[in-house]
Scaffold this active site. Sequence first.
Site: not given
Length: 191
Positions: A169-170
């Site tokens: 999710a970065r």
Amino acid sequence: MDDPLALFDAWFVEARASEPNDPEAVALATADADGRPSVRMVLLKGHGADGFVFYTNQDGRKAADLGANPHAALLFHWKTLRRQVRIEGAVSHVTDAESDAYFASRSRDSQLGAWASDQSRPLDTRTTFERRVEDARARFEGADVPRPPHWGGYRVAAERIEFWQDRAARLHERRLFVRAGQGWTEGLLYP
Ligand SMILES: Cc1cc2nc3c(=O)[nH]c(=O)nc-3n(C[C@H](O)[C@H](O)[C@H](O)COP(=O)(O)O)c2cc1C
């Protein structure tokens, strides 16, 4: 792990096991006397508490930059591991004995190539380069190839080391270590 050099060692071991080629390939950024940057790949040939070592022809552009401005940045990108390591610091020459020892460990063809190459001037054709390799081969026939005076190593003494690890999710993780006397201070950075 609180010691960036130990963390680098651990990541480097994993990179050697996972990367399909050249885990030791590292981008080397330098800047000239006017502060203009340039970057190229080199191979990491040693590392430890005193720094990160690469070898090169010392007639070329990177050597001219380092002569004018002895600071550099290194960047590893281990794609399979989705990791990046950034290293910055002052640069010095390795000792002649260290350069001699590494040069002696190279293949004879690489040694002859070091005599034939001139990174500071364009060669007119590939044939000229090959002829220079053959000249060097004839010159050192039956003898050890000595290290050319224009060829040697540099050591980047790390002042900052930043580790970047890809996360889901970065939410990437960045750990920045900054040299503080004999030790290091650490901070976490936002992605
Ligand atoms: C993967 C890779 C590794 C390289 N390793 C070295 C090296 O260890 N030493 C070196 O002088 N050039 C190496 N080169 C070539 C340099 O990137 C560069 O073309 C050359 O050193 C001239 O740079 P300069 O004109 O800035 O001095 C490598 C290139 C690649 C793509």
